[in-house]
Design a protein around this motif. Sequence first.
Motif, mmCIF file in Angstrom:
data_model
loop_
_atom_site.group_PDB
_atom_site.id
_atom_site.type_symbol
_atom_site.label_atom_id
_atom_site.label_comp_id
_atom_site.label_asym_id
_atom_site.label_seq_id
_atom_site.Cartn_x
_atom_site.Cartn_y
_atom_site.Cartn_z
ATOM 1 N N HIS A 13 0.822 -1.198 0.000
ATOM 2 C CA HIS A 13 0.000 0.000 0.000
ATOM 3 C C HIS A 13 0.863 1.258 0.000
ATOM 4 N N ILE A 14 2.029 1.149 0.604
ATOM 5 C CA ILE A 14 2.954 2.281 0.561
ATOM 6 C C ILE A 14 3.373 2.513 -0.886
ATOM 7 N N GLU A 15 3.721 1.441 -1.569
ATOM 8 C CA GLU A 15 4.154 1.573 -2.961
ATOM 9 C C GLU A 15 3.029 2.120 -3.846
ATOM 10 N N ILE A 16 1.830 1.628 -3.631
ATOM 11 C CA ILE A 16 0.695 2.099 -4.430
ATOM 12 C C ILE A 16 0.450 3.584 -4.177
ATOM 13 N N SER A 17 0.488 3.967 -2.920
ATOM 14 C CA SER A 17 0.259 5.361 -2.580
ATOM 15 C C SER A 17 1.374 6.249 -3.163
ATOM 16 N N MET A 18 2.614 5.773 -3.093
ATOM 17 C CA MET A 18 3.719 6.548 -3.671
ATOM 18 C C MET A 18 3.523 6.720 -5.175
ATOM 19 N N LEU A 19 3.291 5.598 -5.878
ATOM 20 C CA LEU A 19 3.257 5.673 -7.341
ATOM 21 C C LEU A 19 2.028 6.381 -7.874
ATOM 22 N N GLU A 101 2.834 11.443 5.904
ATOM 23 C CA GLU A 101 2.362 10.296 6.671
ATOM 24 C C GLU A 101 3.077 8.978 6.372
ATOM 25 N N TYR A 102 4.111 9.014 5.557
ATOM 26 C CA TYR A 102 4.922 7.800 5.362
ATOM 27 C C TYR A 102 5.780 7.645 6.604
ATOM 28 N N LYS A 187 28.644 5.216 -21.487
ATOM 29 C CA LYS A 187 28.764 6.127 -20.342
ATOM 30 C C LYS A 187 27.372 6.354 -19.757
ATOM 31 N N PRO A 188 27.206 6.227 -18.411
ATOM 32 C CA PRO A 188 25.864 6.432 -17.842
ATOM 33 C C PRO A 188 25.457 7.904 -17.942
ATOM 34 N N ILE A 189 24.213 8.153 -18.387
ATOM 35 C CA ILE A 189 23.772 9.536 -18.580
ATOM 36 C C ILE A 189 22.484 9.859 -17.814
ATOM 37 N N ASP A 190 21.818 8.841 -17.273
ATOM 38 C CA ASP A 190 20.568 9.118 -16.570
ATOM 39 C C ASP A 190 20.291 7.985 -15.585
ATOM 40 N N GLN A 191 19.458 8.275 -14.589
ATOM 41 C CA GLN A 191 19.181 7.308 -13.530
ATOM 42 C C GLN A 191 17.717 7.439 -13.128
ATOM 43 N N ILE A 192 17.110 6.319 -12.721
ATOM 44 C CA ILE A 192 15.710 6.338 -12.300
ATOM 45 C C ILE A 192 15.515 5.323 -11.164
ATOM 46 N N PHE A 193 14.548 5.587 -10.272
ATOM 47 C CA PHE A 193 14.308 4.692 -9.133
ATOM 48 C C PHE A 193 13.181 3.704 -9.394
ATOM 49 N N VAL A 194 13.269 2.531 -8.774
ATOM 50 C CA VAL A 194 12.145 1.603 -8.710
ATOM 51 C C VAL A 194 11.969 1.163 -7.249
ATOM 52 N N ASP A 195 10.835 0.541 -6.953
ATOM 53 C CA ASP A 195 10.602 -0.100 -5.657
ATOM 54 C C ASP A 195 10.402 0.889 -4.514
ATOM 55 N N PHE A 196 9.143 1.229 -4.253
ATOM 56 C CA PHE A 196 8.862 2.286 -3.279
ATOM 57 C C PHE A 196 8.076 1.767 -2.084
ATOM 58 N N GLN A 197 8.479 0.612 -1.551
ATOM 59 C CA GLN A 197 7.714 -0.003 -0.466
ATOM 60 C C GLN A 197 8.166 0.466 0.912
ATOM 61 N N MET A 198 9.346 1.066 0.962
ATOM 62 C CA MET A 198 9.933 1.402 2.264
ATOM 63 C C MET A 198 10.001 2.905 2.498
ATOM 64 N N CYS A 199 9.295 3.678 1.675
ATOM 65 C CA CYS A 199 9.410 5.138 1.778
ATOM 66 C C CYS A 199 9.040 5.613 3.183
ATOM 67 N N VAL A 200 9.794 6.593 3.661
ATOM 68 C CA VAL A 200 9.555 7.053 5.030
ATOM 69 C C VAL A 200 9.999 8.507 5.174
ATOM 70 N N TYR A 201 9.176 9.285 5.872
ATOM 71 C CA TYR A 201 9.452 10.715 6.046
ATOM 72 C C TYR A 201 10.338 10.915 7.266
ATOM 73 N N THR A 202 11.595 11.287 7.023
ATOM 74 C CA THR A 202 12.519 11.564 8.124
ATOM 75 C C THR A 202 13.771 12.230 7.544
ATOM 76 N N THR A 203 14.866 12.222 8.288
ATOM 77 C CA THR A 203 16.096 12.863 7.814
ATOM 78 C C THR A 203 16.640 12.180 6.548
ATOM 79 N N PRO A 204 17.133 12.985 5.586
ATOM 80 C CA PRO A 204 17.724 12.388 4.379
ATOM 81 C C PRO A 204 18.991 11.581 4.683
ATOM 82 N N ALA A 205 19.507 11.708 5.906
ATOM 83 C CA ALA A 205 20.675 10.894 6.288
ATOM 84 C C ALA A 205 20.369 9.409 6.117
#
Length: 281
Positions: A13-19, A101-102, A187-205
Motif C-alpha cells: 500500500h505504501i508503494e501504491i500510494s507513492m506511485l 504520513e509515510y 557512459k551512464p547519462i541518466d538514472q531512475i528509481f524503482v521499488d517504493f515499499q519502504m518510503c519514510v518521512y525523516t532525515t535524508p541521512a
Amino acid sequence: MHKHSIVLSGFFHIEISMLSDTLYKMNKLLEPKYRLSGKSLYVQNENPTLLVMEDLMFLGFRMADRLSGLDLAHSILALQGLARFHAASVAICEKEPKQKEYSKGMFCHQHPPELRVFFVMAIKALADEIANWPEVKKYAEKIAKLSDHVYQIAENAIKISEDDLNVINHGDCHLNNMLFKYDNDGKPIDQIFVDFQMCVYTTPALDLHYFFNTSLSMDVMENEKNTLLNEYLGTLSATMKQLNCKTQPPTMEELKASLKRSVSYGMIIAFTILPLMLCNK
C-alpha cells in the motif's frame, strides 16, 4: 520473506500510494527534464493487490552491476537523482502536509516479528562468520551482542527531528533499486528509481547512509565520499530553490552533523543489507 508478513507490513500500500499519488506529483514538478520513477498504469487495492507499471527497459534503462558496486560516474548520477527526489518531496509536503504520513520505513516497531527476525539473524550470522576472520575476529562478540537490539538502534538513529530537514526517503536506496541509461559509448547519462515499499518521512541521512553502505565500489567508498556529498547537497539546494521551497536546505556542516548522529544506522545497513548485495546470484 513470505507473503503473509509483507501483507501485514502494508508495504504494497505504501508503494501504491507513492506511485499513484506522491511520486506522480513529484514527477510533475520535475518534468520534462527529469523523472524519478516509471509511471503507474493501473492500480488495484484488493484481491489481488496489484500494480501495473510502464516498462523502463523501453526507455533505455537497465541495471548496473551489483557485485562490483557503482563507480564514480554512476554514483554521482544516483546522488543527483536522490537529491531531486528529496527536494521534490519537500515541495510536495509543504503543499500537502498529509504527504508526511509515510511513517513506517524498514525499521518500525509495528512491523510483524518475521521482519525483525531477518535483521536479528543477519547480525548473528555475521558475528559467527567474522569469528573466523583473523583481522576482525575481536569484534565478533560485540556484533553478536547487537543482535538483540539491532532494530531499536536503527529506529533510534533515524528518528524524526523537527530541527532538521526532513524529506520522503526512498528507504531502500541501493543499486538494485535504480536503473541507469547509457550513451553510445557506454557512459551512464541518466538514472531512475524503482521499488517504493519502504518510503519514510525523516532525515535524508537515512537514504545517504543506506546508499553509501550498500552500493558504492570500494574505491568510491574510500575516496569520493565528499565529492558525492557535494553533488548531493548542490543538487538538493538548487532543486529546492527552483521549486520555491520555503524550507531551507541544510548547510554542509548540518548535513555532516546529521550523518554523524545517525551513523549507527549506516553500520546496521552494512551488516544486514550489504551481504544481500554481495551474495552469489
